[in-house]
Design an enzyme around this catalytic site. Structure first.
Site, short mmCIF file in Angstrom:
data_model
loop_
_atom_site.label_atom_id
_atom_site.label_comp_id
_atom_site.label_asym_id
_atom_site.label_seq_id
_atom_site.Cartn_x
_atom_site.Cartn_y
_atom_site.Cartn_z
N ASP A 88 17.56 10.06 -5.73
CA ASP A 88 18.40 9.75 -5.97
C ASP A 88 19.46 10.73 -5.58
OD1 ASP A 88 18.69 6.84 -6.70
OD2 ASP A 88 19.41 6.21 -8.16
N HIS A 145 9.72 10.06 -6.65
CA HIS A 145 8.83 8.77 -5.93
C HIS A 145 8.19 9.24 -4.54
CE1 HIS A 145 10.34 5.28 -9.33
NE2 HIS A 145 11.22 6.21 -9.22
N SER A 247 17.86 19.09 -10.06
CA SER A 247 17.32 19.93 -9.08
C SER A 247 16.90 19.61 -7.64
CB SER A 247 15.79 20.70 -9.42
OG SER A 247 15.00 21.45 -8.43
#
Length: 278
Positions: A88, A145, A247
């Protein structure tokens, strides 16, 4: 002088690592009233949507770090076709790796070799490929992911500074992603080599991977390379790592990608389709 430039400049003399480690200790605190207060304040400040979390009750997390790296409910992030977002966040830059260089922001770029810790051979694999950068803001889900399925070939820890990686800093600190501490993960995929670079930042207490646990912070030293005798294969959409505080992820692909987006600074969600390999 703009506020953004001033924010970038005042970071140069700061003791990045000391501040980050102190914040890391606080984030790992398990004193009930303190960790609950930190979590409540964070949710309020950044408007975190706990309805997506596997555990929606903020008080159930043993520490702030456990809250920050919380898993989502099953099915909260469907995995799309083609190349998908690893996290995200904001798709801050994407495009071709022209002459071995990647765009950081308007007026700033950096070399693939510098990003990968000075490895010219590795950088050569991406000379005619593509890249994409996803910035994770404090309110975002902070697990990373796989954008495509791949087999881990090598992990490289690159020491460096810990500048903030928000928009203000990316526009005013040259070579930001090639000077911050980072973890470079090299994968073999059906589309050729892929590098996932997890970039450290100010107050990022640690970076973890699913195959080796917590990697950063490491003792001071040079570039450290770790190869794996037993193959680590991860499917598309499978978790590969996480940030303890926010980050950026930089992805580099050997094969060109036709990106769906027309503009940068677009919000994306983990598993959302970004494009197709050409």
């Amino acid at each position: 002088m703009t506020p953004a430039k001033l924010f970038a400049l005042i970071q140069y003399p700061l003791p990045h690592h000391l501040l980050s480690r102190l914040i890391g200790r606080l984030a790992d605190c398990r004193v009930g009233w303190l960790k609950d207060a930190l979590i409540r304040a964070f949710i309020r400040q950044f408007k975190v949507d706990m309805r997506e979390a596997h555990e929606p009750d903020p008080r159930a997390y043993p520490s702030f770090n456990d809250f920050f790296t919380r898993p989502l409910k099953d099915g909260a992030r469907p995995i799309g076709e083609g190349l998908v977002s690893p996290a995200d966040g904001t798709l801050s830059q994407f495009g071709s790796i022209g002459r071995g260089r990647l765009i950081q922001a308007k007026g700033h770029d950096f070399t693939a070799a510098d990003l990968l810790g000075g490895d010219l051979e590795a950088a050569g694999r991406f000379h005619d490929g593509s890249f994409a950068t996803v910035y994770l803001s404090p309110r975002d889900y902070h697990r990373v992911h796989m954008p495509v399925a791949g087999t881990l070939r090598e992990m490289v820890y690159v020491p460096g500074r810990l500048f903030s990686v928000n928009a203000a800093t990316t526009h005013h600190v040259p070579n930001l992603f090639a000077r911050n501490e980072r973890l470079v993960c090299h994968f073999d995929t059906e589309h050729g080599p892929m590098a996932l670079v997890l970039v450290g930042a100010m107050i990022v207490a640690a970076i973890e991977t699913v195959w080796a646990g917590q990697i950063t912070p490491l003792p001071r030293g040079g570039v450290q390379r770790i190869r794996f005798d037993t193959p680590v294969h991860l499917e598309k959409g499978e978790e590969m790592g996480r940030f303890k505080l926010g980050s950026t992820v930089v992805m580099a692909f050997a094969e060109p990608v036709e990106f769906d987006a027309q503009d940068t600074e677009r919000k994306v969600r983990m598993g959302e389709r970004l494009g197709e390999f050409g």
